[in-house]
Design an enzyme around this catalytic site. Structure first.
Site, PDB file in Angstrom:
ATOM      1  N   HIS A   1       0.863  -1.190   0.000  1.00 37.71           N
ATOM      2  CA  HIS A   1       0.000   0.000   0.000  1.00 37.71           C
ATOM      3  C   HIS A   1       0.897   1.237   0.000  1.00 37.71           C
ATOM      4  CE1 HIS A   1       1.055   0.137   4.211  1.00 37.71           C
ATOM      5  NE2 HIS A   1       0.546  -1.060   4.403  1.00 37.71           N
TER       6      HIS A   1
ATOM      7  N   GLN B   1       6.942 -15.358  11.964  1.00 39.55           N
ATOM      8  CA  GLN B   1       6.441 -14.279  12.809  1.00 39.55           C
ATOM      9  C   GLN B   1       4.936 -14.341  13.041  1.00 39.55           C
ATOM     10  OE1 GLN B   1       8.074 -11.298   9.884  1.00 39.55           O
ATOM     11  NE2 GLN B   1       6.328 -10.095  10.536  1.00 39.55           N
TER      12      GLN B   1
ATOM     13  N   HIS C   1       4.111   1.310   2.186  1.00 36.40           N
ATOM     14  CA  HIS C   1       5.310   0.635   1.664  1.00 36.40           C
ATOM     15  C   HIS C   1       5.973   1.488   0.581  1.00 36.40           C
ATOM     16  CE1 HIS C   1       2.818  -2.986   2.880  1.00 36.40           C
ATOM     17  NE2 HIS C   1       3.946  -3.227   3.521  1.00 36.40           N
TER      18      HIS C   1
ATOM     19  N   LYS D   1       4.915   3.027  11.611  1.00 35.22           N
ATOM     20  CA  LYS D   1       3.663   2.368  11.955  1.00 35.22           C
ATOM     21  C   LYS D   1       3.907   1.201  12.918  1.00 35.22           C
ATOM     22  CE  LYS D   1      -0.224   0.005  11.264  1.00 35.22           C
ATOM     23  NZ  LYS D   1       0.357  -1.317  11.418  1.00 35.22           N
TER      24      LYS D   1
END
Ligand code: PAF
Length: 274
Positions: A31, A58, A34, A146
């Site tokens: 998005h 993860q 990035h 973020k």
């Protein structure tokens, strides 16, 4: 844009790229957030590398690995258009061949907040980023604010383990109503999407209350009050920017951090306070 799917192939490309080399690691479903990382790398470096790898390490056993949004073709087009020179897009077997058994412990920063809710998460991040940094060997690693705790964990790892790389943090890109861009926003129903910006509103309310002289307890209560009733809160807190230890007031660089579930979708956000 050249694309490498194996470590050996990638190294052959990265070895000959003109320096400085900027690197943007991603899990795809790209998005504007990035692409802001790629733009920063393009502005500051001679060459730009990116990676596209949904890292199974993860994700916890009951998390969203299987349904994590994937659009490899669309992602490749976006990265090529944004000026990426080399894309490393391995599969899980290339990154974790049979017998793989070495992990990087994320330490105390990785044990709190996201680490408390997702116990294996940061170990997966530090392990994969270690491998990716060894393959790409960039001069600058670009990360988004973020995921503030991830950036703190990786800063610590790079310092502790002497990785020869500088970390550049790029500010969060938001939708017009304040919702932080995230690949997981795609999971939200219309009702949840309408409620989701209340997470950022809660963080802003906490920041403003602290600036007006409220105690942390009072400010966090005001923040909880700003959350939409659909939000199931995991945590709201004020933390030291480097250690992620909770602090009473943001007297040195700090983050106001929050995480909440909207249905089954967990969203994170933070505000940096100097
Ligand atoms: O932030 C992400 O997308 C991932 O955690 C990262 C850094 C690409 C490692 O898999």
């Amino acid at each position: 844009m050249q694309v490498a799917e194996t470590v050996a192939h990638a190294r052959a490309f990265f070895d000959v790229l003109p320096r400085p080399l900027g690197y943007v690691p991603t899990m795809g479903a790209l998005h504007a957030g990035h692409l802001a990382l790629v733009r920063a790398a393009r502005d500051e470096c001679t060459s730009v590398a990116a990676s596209l790898f949904v890292n199974p390490l993860q994700f916890g056993p009951n998390e969203d690995l299987a349904k994590y949004p994937r659009d490899p073709e669309g992602d490749r087009e976006k990265l090529a258009a944004a000026g990426v020179d080399v894309l490393f897009a391995p599969d899980a077997a290339a990154m974790y061949p049979p017998g793989f058994s070495t992990f990087v412990d994320a330490g105390s920063i990785g044990a709190r907040y996201e680490g408390a809710v997702r116990p294996e998460h940061f170990r997966g991040v530090t392990t994969v980023v270690t491998k990716l940094l060894h393959v790409v060997q960039p001069d600058v690693l670009y990360l988004g604010q973020k995921d503030a705790q991830q950036t703190a964990v990786l800063r610590r790892m790079v310092r502790d383990l002497d990785f020869p790389v500088r970390i550049a943090i790029v500010p969060t890109i938001r939708e017009s109503d304040g919702l932080a861009m995230s690949s997981r926003n795609a999971y939200l129903s219309a009702e949840q999407r309408a409620a989701a910006p209340s997470l950022q509103k809660a963080l802003v309310a906490i920041r403003d209350a602290l600036a007006d002289g409220a105690t942390k307890t009072q400010a966090l209560a005001i923040g909880r009050g700003a959350l939409h009733p659909l939000a199931a809160l995991d945590y709201l807190d004020v933390v030291d920017a480097a250690t992620f230890e909770p602090v009473e007031r943001p007297n040195s660089p700090a983050f106001i951090v929050g995480a909440a579930r909207f249905g089954t979708t967990r969203l994170l956000d933070n505000l940096y306070v100097e």
